[in-house]
Design an enzyme around this catalytic site. Structure first.
Site, PDB file in Angstrom:
ATOM      1  N   SER A 212       0.842  -1.187   0.000  1.00 48.45           N
ATOM      2  CA  SER A 212       0.000   0.000   0.000  1.00 48.45           C
ATOM      3  C   SER A 212       0.889   1.253   0.000  1.00 48.45           C
ATOM      4  O   SER A 212       1.763   1.386  -0.856  1.00 48.45           O
ATOM      5  CB  SER A 212      -0.960  -0.025   1.192  1.00 48.45           C
ATOM      6  N   ASP A 453      -7.852  -4.544  -6.581  1.00 52.19           N
ATOM      7  CA  ASP A 453      -7.531  -3.467  -5.644  1.00 52.19           C
ATOM      8  C   ASP A 453      -8.572  -2.355  -5.815  1.00 52.19           C
ATOM      9  O   ASP A 453      -8.827  -1.894  -6.924  1.00 52.19           O
ATOM     10  CB  ASP A 453      -6.128  -2.933  -5.935  1.00 52.19           C
ATOM     11  N   HIS A 490      -6.939  -5.043  -1.897  1.00 54.88           N
ATOM     12  CA  HIS A 490      -5.826  -4.189  -1.515  1.00 54.88           C
ATOM     13  C   HIS A 490      -4.960  -4.876  -0.456  1.00 54.88           C
ATOM     14  O   HIS A 490      -5.336  -4.956   0.716  1.00 54.88           O
ATOM     15  CB  HIS A 490      -6.340  -2.853  -0.987  1.00 54.88           C
TER      16      HIS A 490
END
Length: 572
Positions: A212, A453, A490
């Protein structure tokens, strides 16, 4: 005065997105040369711990504690961690002349008694602000293992501000820069020196690892600190994070046009409607890789095969019942997946691929909650110049819905006398496809990205890698490889095989020359020791495995063999 006029920003953006991706390609145009082989790390034993506070002296650094942690005191996913030294401290204590707040780069290091000779810089996600336990995640959504357990010396930091200062630390220019890239640059030499004091030698090999925003830190490090790290692992990297955050606000605005409950954006696209789209995607794309197994391996072919307009029924006068989408819903969803744009149609951020993982709560959380809670404060206080007034915190949703893609979006590229570096400068890699300094010293880079994502575009990451390949004459696989993870959201979750160890593969590549032609990933179904991923379909084996293939290869079924096993698939 703003140095980047709004009227010029979109012209620069239209040219600048590929420029950001292509960078200064001249550095990668040289004829291929044999790459140096970095020697393997050699282990050592911890020599010093509780006396480190008194022994170690590093510029701009205060060590606050050094404690020996007995074996088994710390457990991770039920696994006891061996004896190690926990060191805490701060760097660059200061009081801001802008907001009067006290700032420092807080950190924790964990130094195992039995050390493998390697340094693991654990770069964390989100807005940072917390010194989370320095265990060293190895990639993938499940807690397969950790760097500390494997013998790495690990550091974790808050990137230069505390949780209590989130998100208003963005009012301080230096705090912005520390968050963007300078904290990594300041912590790295200190950590290596502390390791040398504790073990009698510095690290033989150093790795920068995160997902991330941590993946963004890792990609920035590949550009800015290529001389400091031998291996880079970037997961679901938001390397164009300011643009991605603006795209989140764009998405909130699109969903708001069709939300049946003004207080709840998720009413724009219900679980049943998301499942409808996911099933239609699978119907067109699941078998493209030779196996009907609930995974879309060939993402690029799927985008050509699937049409939101043609393949999803349109609601008639009867209205929405989960079996169709309204014309307005299709418009909103199509706009979001096409990528954020201004009123003239100029792209602001990349497109997203249609994939089955839109059914998950992870995807929904990013789209319906973060877009009106987390992203507006990031844009308002960290990325735009000038920052938004602090009163914006009282109604972040209003900021998202009122944000202009024409006049407000250009502020992420602006500077002024106080904020002399724009967010597109301090948050993104300066030359993401000119990684010659990393490559030429024998260092390696691995990147992975879930194809579902909900916040950072895997299309953006694939475009970066395509341009990296082009910059190196069509092939960058001698030092950098990208792995798309079908169905994964994600940094984990989604109907996917989201549990894998990229760090061990990276170490083998850096130190043994074993290029990772595939990384085996497993599902986290019921009964899996790595924890449960609630998005794994009931029909899958709890221990399903799949190969993650180096892009642009995809996993294809051999035609025979157990469909639950990675051994039945080949990367082509």
């Amino acid at each position: 005065m703003v140095r980047s006029p709004i009227r010029n920003w979109y012209a620069r953006l239209a040219a600048g997105l590929p420029m950001v991706l292509l960078g200064a390609c001249g550095g990668g145009s040289d004829a291929p040369a044999p790459l140096p082989r970095l020697a393997a790390a050699t282990p050592a034993t911890l020599q010093s711990c509780t006396d480190l506070v008194g022994r170690a002296g590093y510029a701009n650094t205060t060590l606050t504690a050094a404690t020996l942690v007995p074996a088994g005191t710390l457990t991770i996913a039920g696994q006891p961690v061996g004896e190690h030294c926990r060191v805490t401290g701060r760097m660059y204590d200061r009081v801001s002349a802008v907001d009067g707040q006290s700032y420092a780069i807080g950190f924790e290091m964990r130094l195992p008694r039995a050390w493998n000779g390697r340094f693991f810089h654990q770069v964390n996600g989100g807005l940072d602000g917390s010194v989370v336990t320095a265990t060293g995640g190895i990639g993938g959504g499940g807690p397969l293992s950790n760097g500390l357990l494997q013998g790495f010396a690990v550091i974790s930091s808050d990137a230069g501000h505390s949780a209590a200062q989130n998100p208003l630390f963005g009012l301080d220019p230096q705090a912005r820069l520390d968050y963007g890239y300078q904290a990594v640059g300041k912590l790295t030499p200190m950590a290596k020196a502390l390791i040398a004091t504790a073990y009698g030698k510095g690290p033989d090999r150093s790795y920068l690892v995160g997902c991330s925003n941590g993946g963004r830190h890792a990609m920035v490090g590949a550009s800015r600190y290529a001389d400091q790290y031998d291996g880079i692992l970037a997961g679901n990297p938001g390397f164009n994070l300011p643009k991605a955050a603006v795209a989140q606000l764009y998405g909130a605005q699109q969903f708001n046009t069709v939300a049946t409950n003004p207080q709840d954006l998720s009413s724009a696209f219900t679980p049943a409607e998301r499942a409808l789209v996911a099933n239609r995607v699978l119907g067109k794309c699941d078998a493209l890789d030779g196996a009907t197994d609930g995974l879309v391996q060939d993402t690029k072919a799927c985008q050509a095969a699937f049409s939101l307009q043609a393949d999803v029924p349109t609601c008639g006068a009867a209205g929405r019942d989960g079996s169709c989408l309204s014309t307005a819903q299709k418009t909103a969803l199509g706009n979001i997946f096409r990528g954020a744009r201004n009123s003239a149609g100029t792209p602001i951020y990349a497109s997203f691929p249609y994939d089955a993982g839109i059914t998950s709560s992870n995807w929904a959380g990013w789209k319906f909650s973060s877009s009106v809670e987390r992203d507006p404060v990031a844009v308002g206080f960290l990325f735009q110049v000038p920052p938004a007034p602090a009163s914006m915190l009282a109604n972040t949703k209003a900021f998202s819905l009122g944000f202009s893609m024409d006049t407000d979006a250009p502020k992420i590229a602006a500077t002024n006398a106080l904020y002399t570096e724009s967010s597109l400068s301090f948050m993104t890699p300066p030359n993401p496809t000119d990684l010659s300094a990393l490559r030429n010293r024998g260092a390696k880079m691995m990147v992975y990205h879930g194809t579902s994502d909900g916040v950072f575009s895997p299309d953006d990451t694939a475009a970066w890698y395509d341009n990296l390949r082009n910059a190196r004459g069509g092939d960058a696989s001698d030092f950098a490889r990208l792995y798309l993870v079908p169905g994964m959201n994600h940094c984990g979750a989604g109907p996917s095989t989201d549990q894998f160890d990229m760090v061990s593969a990276l170490v083998a590549w850096v130190e043994q020359g074993q290029g990772p032609d595939r990384v085996v990933a497993s599902a986290r179904g019921a009964g899996n020791a790595g924890g449960v991923n609630a998005d794994v379909p009931l029909g899958w084996s709890a221990g399903r495995t799949r190969p993650l293939c180096p892009y642009p290869q995809v996993a294809r079924y051999r035609g025979t063999g157990d469909i639950e096993s990675a051994a039945s698939f080949v990367c082509q």
